[in-house]
Design a protein around this motif. Sequence first.
Motif, PDB file in Angstrom:
ATOM      1  N   HIS A 435     -33.608 -33.422  -2.939  1.00  0.00           N
ATOM      2  CA  HIS A 435     -33.436 -34.605  -2.105  1.00  0.00           C
ATOM      3  C   HIS A 435     -34.767 -35.194  -1.660  1.00  0.00           C
ATOM      4  CE1 HIS A 435     -31.639 -37.338   0.775  1.00  0.00           C
ATOM      5  NE2 HIS A 435     -32.466 -36.888   1.712  1.00  0.00           N
ATOM      6  N   LEU A 436     -35.808 -34.375  -1.633  1.00  0.00           N
ATOM      7  CA  LEU A 436     -37.125 -34.910  -1.241  1.00  0.00           C
ATOM      8  C   LEU A 436     -37.593 -35.993  -2.208  1.00  0.00           C
ATOM      9  CD1 LEU A 436     -38.936 -31.562  -0.352  1.00  0.00           C
ATOM     10  CD2 LEU A 436     -37.697 -33.111   1.182  1.00  0.00           C
ATOM     11  N   PHE A 437     -37.145 -35.919  -3.466  1.00  0.00           N
ATOM     12  CA  PHE A 437     -37.601 -36.875  -4.479  1.00  0.00           C
ATOM     13  C   PHE A 437     -36.460 -37.744  -5.005  1.00  0.00           C
ATOM     14  CE2 PHE A 437     -40.120 -32.973  -4.714  1.00  0.00           C
ATOM     15  CZ  PHE A 437     -41.385 -33.471  -4.457  1.00  0.00           C
ATOM     16  N   ASP A 438     -35.210 -37.338  -4.747  1.00  0.00           N
ATOM     17  CA  ASP A 438     -34.068 -38.086  -5.242  1.00  0.00           C
ATOM     18  C   ASP A 438     -33.289 -38.605  -4.052  1.00  0.00           C
ATOM     19  OD1 ASP A 438     -32.033 -39.177  -6.655  1.00  0.00           O
ATOM     20  OD2 ASP A 438     -31.170 -37.295  -7.382  1.00  0.00           O
ATOM     21  N   ASN A 439     -33.738 -39.753  -3.534  1.00  0.00           N
ATOM     22  CA  ASN A 439     -33.057 -40.366  -2.389  1.00  0.00           C
ATOM     23  C   ASN A 439     -33.074 -41.875  -2.566  1.00  0.00           C
ATOM     24  OD1 ASN A 439     -35.694 -41.271  -1.125  1.00  0.00           O
ATOM     25  ND2 ASN A 439     -35.980 -39.045  -1.067  1.00  0.00           N
TER      26      ASN A 439
END
Length: 979
Positions: A435-439
Motif C-alpha cells: 500500500h505504500l506504493f500502490d495507492n
Amino acid sequence: MDRQRKRADSLDQNDSALELDSSPLSSCEHSSSLQQTHPTIMSADYEPVCSEEKNLDVDFVTRAKNNESIPMKDLCSDKVLGLYFSDGKRRVDYVLTYHIQKSGSTRRQSSKFGDNSFIRRLRRSLSKRSSRAPLQPKEDPEVAAQEHQTDYHEDDKRFKRDEFEENLQKTGLELEKDEGSTIPGVGFLKIHAPWNVLCREAEFMKLKMPTKKVYEVKQGSSVGEKIRMFIHKVTAPLHPKVDTSRAQCQKPLSHPFSREKQHLFDLSDKNKFFDSKTRSSIVYEVLKRTKCIKPKYPLGLTSLLANGVYTSAYPLHDGDIEGVSAEPNDRKLLYEQWASYSVFYKYQPIGLIRKYFGEKIGLYFAWLGVYTQMLIPAAIIGVIVFLYGCATVDDNIPSMEICDPRNNITMCPLCDQACSYWKLVTACGTAQASHLFDNAATVFFSVFMALWAVLFMEHWKRRQMRLNYVWDLTGFGEEEEDHNRAEYEFRVMQKKVKLEHSDLMDEKVKLTCTDRLPAYLTTVVMMGFMIIVTFVIVFGVILYRISIKAALHMSSHPVVRYNIRATVKTTAAIINLIIIIILDEIYGAIARWLTRLEVPKTDKSFEERLIFKTFILKFVNAFTPIVYLAFFRGRLVGRPGNYLYVVGSYRMEECAHAGCLMELCIQLCITMLGKQLIQNNLFEIGLPKLKKMLRRRKSEMVSIQEPVPHKTLKRYEKDQLLGPFVGLNPEYMEMIIQFGMVTLFVASFPLAPLFALLNNIIEIRLDAKKFVTELRRPIAAKAKDIGIWYNLLRGLSKVAVIVNAFVIAFTSDFIPRLVYQYMYSPDGTLHGFVNHTLSYFNVTDFDPGTEPLQPMHLGYKVSVCRYKDYRDPPWSSTKYELSKEFWAILAARLAFVIVFQNVVMLMSDFVDWLIPDIPKDISLQIHKEKILMVELFMKEEQGKRFAARDNQDNCTVPLSANQRPPQPRSRPVSQANCS
C-alpha cells in the motif's frame, strides 16, 4: 628490396649531411632559422630540451658558435620544463609521445644519436657481408632475428615520424623534442603554433572571436524574466566564486576571425587572445590534415597512432592543482570551485568548464545540472506520495481485511507437494508494504512525472539556446571536415593492394556495403544472440526463485521457513543486479567490437553506431527483469489443478495476494542503488585510480632499472601518466538508463527521483574530479546541442506514458478496486474486496502428485482453498472458467490505458506548444546583435571611403582650366594612379 635500397640511400645522404655540419643546433633557437638551414633533415631541425647534462654541451657549442653567453638560470627553469619550450617563451600547445628504442641496456638519448647508431650497425653488417666472414652468433639466432625485426619496425616508425614532423614544420608549426625525459622509453614531441599559424587556421576554421565592440545586454521585462532574476539574486550564495572578466550585463560582439579585419579585434595581448583551449584545437586540426605521403599510402595522425608510430596525443593541462608552488590557473580554480565535494550544494561554473574543456563537455555538465535541478521537485512529490501511503496504511480497507485473523481464509499451496496450505493473514506485512506504493496518489504521481518529463525537455531546450547565445554558437553549423578514421584508411589500403593489378584501380577506392556485408551480418547475429542471452539469464533467475522457494518450504528449521517470500525476492534482486553490472561491461565491449568490424568512415558515424548498439544492449539488460516482474509474472501461471510448468516440473511463480508491485519496487530499488553505488565507487573511482597507480608504478620500476638523474616530472610527463579521455558516451549512457528508471516505472517506485537526485549530486562532483585530476585534457570540441541523446530522452519520455499506464492498469490493483467499488460493492466501499478477488478450489481436483505432502499442517483437514483469480467456483456448471468479473475488469483496464495515454500525451503536447523553445529575451538579443554587427561594418566601410577620398585629394595635382579634363565628381581617382 627497392624500399630498403632507397632507405639505405636516404641514410647515406643524412649521414653525409650530418658529417658536413657536425655541430648540432640548439632546440632553444627559433625554428624558422632551422628550416632555412636544413629544410629536409628532421634530426638537425630541433633537438631535445636542454634539461640534462648531455644537452649542456650541445647548447654550449651552439651559443659559443654564436658568441652568446649561457645564463645558468635558463637551463633548469621550472617554466621551461613545464608548459613552455626550452626558451621559456613559446607555449606547448600539443604533445605527441612515441616509443624510444633501447640499444642493449642504454637508452637512446636523441634521434640523431639513434640515426648514427643505426648507420653504424648498417655499415658494419654490410662490411661483414662483403668480407664473407662466417657468421658466428653469440646468442640464439631466433632471438637475434626477432630483435633485428623489431629494429626494422622501429626504424620504419622513426622514418614516418621524421616525414610527418617535417610536414608539420612546413605548415608553420614549431617543434621541440625531449627524449631524455624522466619516464624511460617515452619520447615527447612538443608542438607550438606561432601567431601567424593561429590566425591562418582561425580564419580557415571560421572561429568566432570577440571584437572590441561591447554592448549592454538588457534584461527582459516579462514576468518570467523577472522571476528568473529574482531567483538568481536569492540563490547568489550558491553560485561558485569564479571571477568574470566582464560584467554580466555586457557582452562583446563576436565575428569569425579574419586576418583582413584584425583591427576589429582586441590584439593588445596576442598571447591571451587565443586561450589554451583554442590553441590546442587549432593545432589538432593541423595535425589531422597533415599526412605522411612518402609511404605507398598516405597516413594521417589517426593512422600513425593506430600503427604505433606515435603512442598518444594530447594537449596539456594548465598547471598543477595542489601544492604551495601551484600558480593560479583555470584548472586549479575548477578543482576548488567544481571538483570538490565541499561545494556540492553550489551551482556548477559552466562558463569556466566551457572555457577549459570546450563546448561539448560544457553542454554535458550543463545538461546534467539541469536534470539534477529538475529532479528536486520530482523527488519532493515522490516523498509526499510515499508519506501519504505511510499515513493511510492503517485506514486501507483491503489491508485491514487481510490482516484480520477473524476472516480465517485458507489459501492454496504456492508450490507442489513441498508447500502446504497457508493462512492469508500471514501476508499482512506484504499487503501493508504494497500500500505504500500502490495507492490513489500513485496515479497522480504518474501523471505528474509525465508532465515533468516534458517540462524537463522544454527547460533544457531553453537553457541550451541561452548557452548558445552566451557562447556565440547561434550560427554554428557542421562546417568542419570530418576526417577519416585510421581503421577505415587501413581497410582502404588493404583493398587497394588487392586491386593493385586490376582495371578497377582507376576508380576511387572506398568501402562499399558489399565489403561491410559480413560485418553487418555479424552485428545482427551477435545483437540477437546477446538479447537472447539476456532473456535466458532472466529465465535462469526465475528458475532460481522457483527452486529456492520449494527448498526453503521443505526445510524443517523455523528460522529458514520464516518470511520465505521476502528472502527469495531480495536474493533474486541482488543476483539480477550483479548480472546486470557484469553484462553491462561485456555488452559495452561487444558493441565497440561490432562497431569496429563495420569500419565506419568518420568519427561521427562511429559514435552514432556505437551509441545505438550500446543503448539497445544495455537497455535490454537493465529492463528485462523489471519488465518481466511488471507485466508477465503471475499472468502465465494457470490455476490449481492445471498449473503451467516449464523445464519439466518447475511451476511458474505467481504474485503475492497484494500483487507483484512490491516485488517490482524491490527490484527497482536494489538495481538503482546497487548500480549507482557499485558503478560510481568501483568503476568511476576505483578503476581509474588503480590504472593511474599501475602506470606510475610501472614508470618507477623502469626508472629503478635505468636510473635517471632528473626526477622532477614536467607538465607533459605528468599528463602522460593520466588516463586517456574516452569520450562522453559512458557518462551519457549512465544518465539515460537512470532517466529510464525514473520515468518508465515511477508508478511502482515513487522514491526513484529521490535516489536519482542523491546519486547525481555525487555524480557531478565525481565526474568533475575525474575530468580535472584523473584524465588527460580532452580536445575542445564545439557542439550546439547534446545530439542523439536528446532524441533518446524524448523517446523514453513518450514510452514512459504508455508503460506507466500499463503498470497502473495491469500490475497494481487500482482498476480492480475501482470496478469493485462502483459495480459490485453493496455499500460503495471496499469492504469485501479481498473476498471478491479470491476464487474457490476443491482440493480433490488436484492432479495426482501435486497435492501437499502435509495436508494437516494447519491442524485441520482442508476441503476448499482459495487462490487469487476471477474464476467460477467448483460448484458452478462452468467451474474454473474465467468469470464475467474478469472480463469487466479487463475492459476497464484497457479503457484506462487508452484514456490515460491520450490525456497525458495531449497535456504534454499542450505544454510543449505553450513554452517556446527560444526565450524571448534571447531572440531579441540575437536580433540586436545582428543589427549592431551590420552597423559596425557600415561604419567601417564609411571610414574606408573617407580615407580613400582624402588620399585622392592629397594625391591629385591641380591643373589649369585648359588642361583639366571633364570628369564626373562621383568617380574618385584610384590610389594606385596617384602613386
